[in-house]
Motif scaffolding. Structure first.
Motif, short mmCIF file in Angstrom:
data_model
loop_
_atom_site.label_atom_id
_atom_site.label_comp_id
_atom_site.label_asym_id
_atom_site.label_seq_id
_atom_site.Cartn_x
_atom_site.Cartn_y
_atom_site.Cartn_z
N ARG A 35 -6.63 -7.94 -5.88
CA ARG A 35 -6.98 -7.35 -7.18
C ARG A 35 -6.63 -5.87 -7.23
O ARG A 35 -6.21 -5.37 -8.28
CB ARG A 35 -8.47 -7.55 -7.47
CG ARG A 35 -8.79 -8.97 -7.87
CD ARG A 35 -10.25 -9.12 -8.19
NE ARG A 35 -10.54 -10.49 -8.61
CZ ARG A 35 -11.75 -10.97 -8.77
NH1 ARG A 35 -12.81 -10.20 -8.55
NH2 ARG A 35 -11.93 -12.21 -9.15
N VAL A 36 -6.80 -5.17 -6.11
CA VAL A 36 -6.44 -3.74 -6.07
C VAL A 36 -4.96 -3.56 -6.42
O VAL A 36 -4.58 -2.64 -7.13
CB VAL A 36 -6.75 -3.13 -4.69
CG1 VAL A 36 -6.12 -1.75 -4.54
CG2 VAL A 36 -8.25 -3.06 -4.45
N ARG A 79 0.84 -1.20 0.00
CA ARG A 79 0.00 0.00 0.00
C ARG A 79 0.87 1.25 0.00
O ARG A 79 0.65 2.18 -0.78
CB ARG A 79 -0.93 -0.02 1.22
CG ARG A 79 -1.91 1.12 1.28
CD ARG A 79 -2.78 1.02 2.51
NE ARG A 79 -2.06 0.91 3.76
CZ ARG A 79 -1.38 1.92 4.35
NH1 ARG A 79 -1.34 3.10 3.79
NH2 ARG A 79 -0.77 1.73 5.51
N LYS A 86 -10.27 -9.47 -3.11
CA LYS A 86 -10.53 -8.07 -3.48
C LYS A 86 -9.29 -7.21 -3.28
O LYS A 86 -8.94 -6.38 -4.13
CB LYS A 86 -11.69 -7.50 -2.66
CG LYS A 86 -13.05 -8.00 -3.06
CD LYS A 86 -14.12 -7.36 -2.20
CE LYS A 86 -15.51 -7.80 -2.54
NZ LYS A 86 -16.52 -7.14 -1.69
N ILE A 87 -8.63 -7.40 -2.14
CA ILE A 87 -7.42 -6.62 -1.85
C ILE A 87 -6.32 -6.95 -2.86
O ILE A 87 -5.66 -6.05 -3.39
CB ILE A 87 -6.94 -6.89 -0.40
CG1 ILE A 87 -7.94 -6.29 0.60
CG2 ILE A 87 -5.55 -6.32 -0.18
CD1 ILE A 87 -7.70 -6.69 2.05
N LEU A 138 -7.67 2.46 0.43
CA LEU A 138 -7.79 1.01 0.23
C LEU A 138 -9.12 0.51 0.76
O LEU A 138 -9.80 -0.28 0.11
CB LEU A 138 -6.63 0.27 0.89
CG LEU A 138 -6.69 -1.25 0.83
CD1 LEU A 138 -6.78 -1.75 -0.61
CD2 LEU A 138 -5.49 -1.86 1.54
N LYS A 171 -11.85 1.19 -1.64
CA LYS A 171 -11.78 0.37 -2.85
C LYS A 171 -12.33 -1.04 -2.62
O LYS A 171 -12.85 -1.66 -3.56
CB LYS A 171 -10.34 0.27 -3.36
CG LYS A 171 -9.83 1.55 -3.98
CD LYS A 171 -8.39 1.38 -4.43
CE LYS A 171 -7.82 2.66 -5.00
NZ LYS A 171 -8.29 2.98 -6.32
N VAL A 172 -12.21 -1.55 -1.39
CA VAL A 172 -12.68 -2.92 -1.12
C VAL A 172 -13.92 -2.94 -0.23
O VAL A 172 -14.33 -4.00 0.25
CB VAL A 172 -11.55 -3.79 -0.53
CG1 VAL A 172 -10.44 -3.97 -1.55
CG2 VAL A 172 -11.02 -3.24 0.77
N ASN A 217 -3.11 -5.85 -8.00
CA ASN A 217 -2.77 -6.70 -9.15
C ASN A 217 -1.69 -7.71 -8.76
O ASN A 217 -0.70 -7.89 -9.45
CB ASN A 217 -2.32 -5.85 -10.34
CG ASN A 217 -2.34 -6.64 -11.64
OD1 ASN A 217 -3.15 -7.54 -11.81
ND2 ASN A 217 -1.46 -6.29 -12.54
#
Length: 66
Positions: free
Chosen positions: A50-51, A9, A47-48, A19, A22-23, A53
């Motif tokens: 994917r943020v 992060r 989900k985290i 963050l 976003k999730v 990648n």
């Protein structure tokens, strides 16, 4: 479980609040995950990941005894 979440992060210059938004969780949830006080569900971990990648296994490391 160990996590590299805080490092990843920070590398992106992303705040805990960003963050969390976003999730779709609270900032307190992100704080607890980063501190190792709470283990995210599989869905939240995905989900985290994917943020960022990244693979889930890159961000969350299962330690012996977990």
């Amino acid at each position: 479980m160990k996590t590299k979440l805080k490092v990843e992060r920070a590398a992106l210059g992303m705040t805990q609040d960003e963050l969390a938004q976003k999730v779709s969780v609270s900032r307190q949830t992100i704080i607890a995950i980063e501190a190792g006080r709470w283990v995210p569900s599989a869905v939240l971990a995905i989900k985290i990941a994917r943020v960022f990648n990244k693979a889930v296994e890159t961000l969350f490391i299962l330690e012996e005894g977990d």
